[in-house]
Scaffold this motif. Sequence first.
Motif, PDB file in Angstrom:
ATOM      1  N   TRP A 222     -35.626 -17.287   4.042  1.00 13.71           N
ATOM      2  CA  TRP A 222     -36.427 -18.712   3.464  1.00 13.71           C
ATOM      3  C   TRP A 222     -36.647 -19.459   4.411  1.00 13.71           C
TER       4      TRP A 222
ATOM      5  N   THR B  79     -39.602 -22.211  -1.155  1.00 12.31           N
ATOM      6  CA  THR B  79     -39.133 -23.742  -1.234  1.00 12.31           C
ATOM      7  C   THR B  79     -39.879 -24.679  -1.316  1.00 12.31           C
TER       8      THR B  79
ATOM      9  N   VAL C  66     -38.560 -22.374  -6.549  1.00 11.81           N
ATOM     10  CA  VAL C  66     -38.609 -21.433  -5.747  1.00 11.81           C
ATOM     11  C   VAL C  66     -39.318 -19.856  -5.873  1.00 11.81           C
TER      12      VAL C  66
END
Length: 404
Positions: free
Chosen positions: A139, A197, A181
């Motif tokens: 992420w 993100t 996202v």
Amino acid sequence: SLRHYGVVKNEAAEILMPSFDFARVVGDRLDRVGPNGAVVLLVVDVVDFDGSFPVDAVDVLAPYVADETVDALLVANKVDLLPTQCTRARITSFAQRRARAFGLKRASGVHLVSAHTGMGVNILSEQLEQLLDEGKEVWVVGAQNAGKSSLINRLSKKYGGPGPDEGGPLASHVPGTTLGVVRLQDLLPNGSDVYDTPGLLQPFQVASRLTADEARAVLPRRRLAPRTYRAEIGSSLHVGALARIDVLDGPQRTVYLTVWCSADVPTHYAVRGGEKADALYARHAGGKLRPPFGESRVARMGEWGSRVVVTRGASWSRSERDISIGGLGWIGVACAGEATFRVWTHEGVQVETREALVPDLARDLHRPGFSNETRVGGAFKRPSKRAPGKGRKREGRGKRRGGG
């Protein structure tokens, strides 16, 4: 419109976009991440470290980092914009201390990169390859304009994945470019997916209140260069129409202030501050003092307020403390003793004092007036030990008469 044409149809509507709910979207996902865990790249703009540090995200990640479900890698982006005297060791040490101060108690690695030039990306990739077990997710988290999508584009190119023209994430000065996202499948080795993100809204960054054109002026596009002023007690230093520093008191008659911000943001120094500084701001904000661009934009930036800041140093020849202003840059303070300042900016904008990132002063001092209209003054010299206050003033006037 951004995805198909690369432009925003209505820039005024940008402020109506909701903030990305990191706790709900990413936090819930991490609860279901499984035994493999995940890797989170915390991308910070090193030029605006304090303003761009994702404090809210770190608060959510803290328990996962503590139980080692998540490996957090601190990625300090845009190191190519720092002056050449900033060594990797110094920047790394600075980043670690500031990150701990903002709540990141443990990081699996600290990486200095430039997504623009590719500097440091190979070293980051090597650690990612070591951390990524089969199926582990990555992420990428950070504030708007910290360079998350640009970094992913670099990683994508390195591993043969899609670039910005092939379905990859877009990179832009416009806040909110990544509107949701974005999942990039099998981008990294071992079949790892990367999730880009949306930029975290940092309302305490002054840059978050600017239009696209104003943001381009505030975000540096080339290596930062110092602007050093010999600032007398009672003087004022404007940084565009976004901040002002009033020198209230000091150990001697002067201190040295070094501005580190985009070259496209003019500064103005005046020996007489106070009401004269207020009048100058009222007369030139939105014009010679910019950004923002235009009087109407100044009125929409929010209330203009101040706070008192106290710093302490041990030398006039090097900055030991910084006054950082979220989303704009920082001012290094050099003095031997305690100095007191009044810092003006728009209400809600972050003002922090910290250890100096760059201790160096400019070789030549800037003269009073607008930085884009005046010539540079005399070369910096270490103040006289016999009479530090008077000696500095005589030296400064002599240099200014010469116009060098």
